[in-house]
Motif scaffolding. Structure first.
Motif, PDB file in Angstrom:
ATOM      1  N   ALA A  52     -14.169  10.159  -5.250  1.00 26.83           N
ATOM      2  CA  ALA A  52     -13.673   8.902  -4.999  1.00 26.83           C
ATOM      3  C   ALA A  52     -14.744   7.608  -5.589  1.00 26.83           C
ATOM      4  N   LYS A  53     -16.233   7.855  -5.449  1.00 27.34           N
ATOM      5  CA  LYS A  53     -16.938   7.241  -6.080  1.00 27.34           C
ATOM      6  C   LYS A  53     -17.088   7.389  -7.682  1.00 27.34           C
ATOM      7  N   ALA A  54     -16.904   8.367  -7.920  1.00 27.42           N
ATOM      8  CA  ALA A  54     -16.683   8.653  -9.486  1.00 27.42           C
ATOM      9  C   ALA A  54     -15.671   7.910 -10.020  1.00 27.42           C
ATOM     10  N   LYS A  55     -14.710   7.922  -9.460  1.00 30.10           N
ATOM     11  CA  LYS A  55     -13.522   7.215 -10.169  1.00 30.10           C
ATOM     12  C   LYS A  55     -13.709   5.606  -9.807  1.00 30.10           C
ATOM     13  N   VAL A  56     -14.067   5.326  -8.757  1.00 28.71           N
ATOM     14  CA  VAL A  56     -14.347   3.782  -8.584  1.00 28.71           C
ATOM     15  C   VAL A  56     -15.544   3.374  -9.631  1.00 28.71           C
ATOM     16  N   THR A  57     -16.474   4.126  -9.839  1.00 28.77           N
ATOM     17  CA  THR A  57     -17.525   3.758 -10.813  1.00 28.77           C
ATOM     18  C   THR A  57     -16.985   3.689 -12.205  1.00 28.77           C
TER      19      THR A  57
ATOM     20  N   ALA B  19       0.620  -1.347  -0.033  1.00 28.89           N
ATOM     21  CA  ALA B  19       0.068   0.006  -0.038  1.00 28.89           C
ATOM     22  C   ALA B  19       0.578   1.383   0.148  1.00 28.89           C
ATOM     23  N   ALA B  20       2.096   1.163   0.409  1.00 31.80           N
ATOM     24  CA  ALA B  20       2.823   2.409   0.646  1.00 31.80           C
ATOM     25  C   ALA B  20       2.962   3.423  -0.785  1.00 31.80           C
ATOM     26  N   ASP B  21       3.081   2.906  -1.943  1.00 31.37           N
ATOM     27  CA  ASP B  21       3.157   3.666  -2.902  1.00 31.37           C
ATOM     28  C   ASP B  21       1.864   3.593  -3.925  1.00 31.37           C
ATOM     29  N   ALA B  22       1.034   2.944  -3.654  1.00 28.97           N
ATOM     30  CA  ALA B  22      -0.183   2.786  -4.296  1.00 28.97           C
ATOM     31  C   ALA B  22      -1.089   4.027  -4.260  1.00 28.97           C
ATOM     32  N   GLU B  23      -1.769   4.135  -5.418  1.00 24.68           N
ATOM     33  CA  GLU B  23      -2.603   5.246  -5.847  1.00 24.68           C
ATOM     34  C   GLU B  23      -4.255   4.908  -5.115  1.00 24.68           C
ATOM     35  N   MET B  24      -4.385   3.442  -5.136  1.00 22.49           N
ATOM     36  CA  MET B  24      -5.653   2.941  -4.761  1.00 22.49           C
ATOM     37  C   MET B  24      -5.267   1.536  -4.037  1.00 22.49           C
ATOM     38  N   VAL B  25      -6.471   1.484  -3.024  1.00 25.50           N
ATOM     39  CA  VAL B  25      -6.131   0.192  -2.100  1.00 25.50           C
ATOM     40  C   VAL B  25      -7.381  -0.585  -2.255  1.00 25.50           C
TER      41      VAL B  25
END
Length: 227
Positions: A173-178, A69-75
């Motif tokens: 965040a919801k928009a990106k996940v969608t 997770a350290a350098d992740a943009e999404m977990v």
């Protein structure tokens, strides 16, 4: 994107493999990377051993939860729901701050046998517990109402004519996940239920889901919102 998938069970493996196939830089998180790489026994649901899975997905990096997770943009939290808070504690609030945290876990309690109960329900949810524990993360609950294969390929069932729900307090965040769900994973019907408190509803579908699975002996089903 750089994406961390926390959890090496069948859900974590399925999601990580799909995201990697789409061109994302994927790390899969586990407590003990060396022990995980050495697993040669078949999975609990007849899926290949982790060693075989890793051989088929050589671009996926195996790391500790924290390193993944350290350098992740999404977990993506694909850990067992009963252990999710402990898993995320190994990552820590600083590594999660400002990041989208996609929670696909369910708080299933198997202590009394089958069918499992929910360890939290009605006036709380795992999604909310995660958001409270990590207030600077952008928690989005989704994908917890179908099995792993449908999560990443909804068109295996009814040509994708079924519904996925999202909820979370951060609209962006919801928009990106969608967008990830629709543009990359192939979901056609995504319904935004509102804030993260709505995770109570999607998690409480699981007792019904488990019983439908038991009655049909087939996990390849989903819910469709007809409107």
């Amino acid at each position: 994107m750089k994406i961390a998938v926390l959890g090496t069970g069948v859900v974590g493996q399925t999601v990580a493999a799909k995201l990697a196939s789409l061109g994302h830089d994927v790390a899969i998180g586990t407590r003990d990377p060396e022990a995980t790489r050495a697993r040669t026994e078949p999975g609990a649901f007849g899926n290949p051993s982790f060693a075989d899975w890793l051989g088929a997905n050589p671009t996926v990096r195996v790391a500790t939860f924290a390193d993944a997770a350290a350098d992740a943009e999404m977990v993506v939290n694909a850990s067992a729901g009963g252990a999710s808070l402990q898993v995320l504690a190994q990552v820590g609030p600083e590594a999660l701050a400002g990041k989208i945290l996609v929670d696909i876990a369910n708080p299933l309690d198997f202590s009394a046998g089958m069918p499992p109960r929910l360890s939290v329900c009605n006036d709380d949810s795992l999604g909310e517990q995660i958001q409270r524990a990590y207030p600077d993360a952008k928690v989005v609950k989704t994908l917890n109402t179908v099995n792993a294969n449908l999560m990443v390929d909804p068109r295996q069932l009814a040509d994708g004519e079924h519904t996925m729900f999202v909820c979370g307090d951060d609209a962006e965040a919801k928009a990106k996940v969608t967008a990830l769900l629709t543009e990359q994973l192939g979901w056609r019907d995504v319904v935004d239920l509102g804030g993260i408190a709505m995770a109570r509803g999607t998690e409480m579908l699981l007792p019904l889901w488990v019983r439908v699975w038991g009655a049909t002996q087939n996990p390849m089903f989903s819910f469709r919102l007809v409107r």
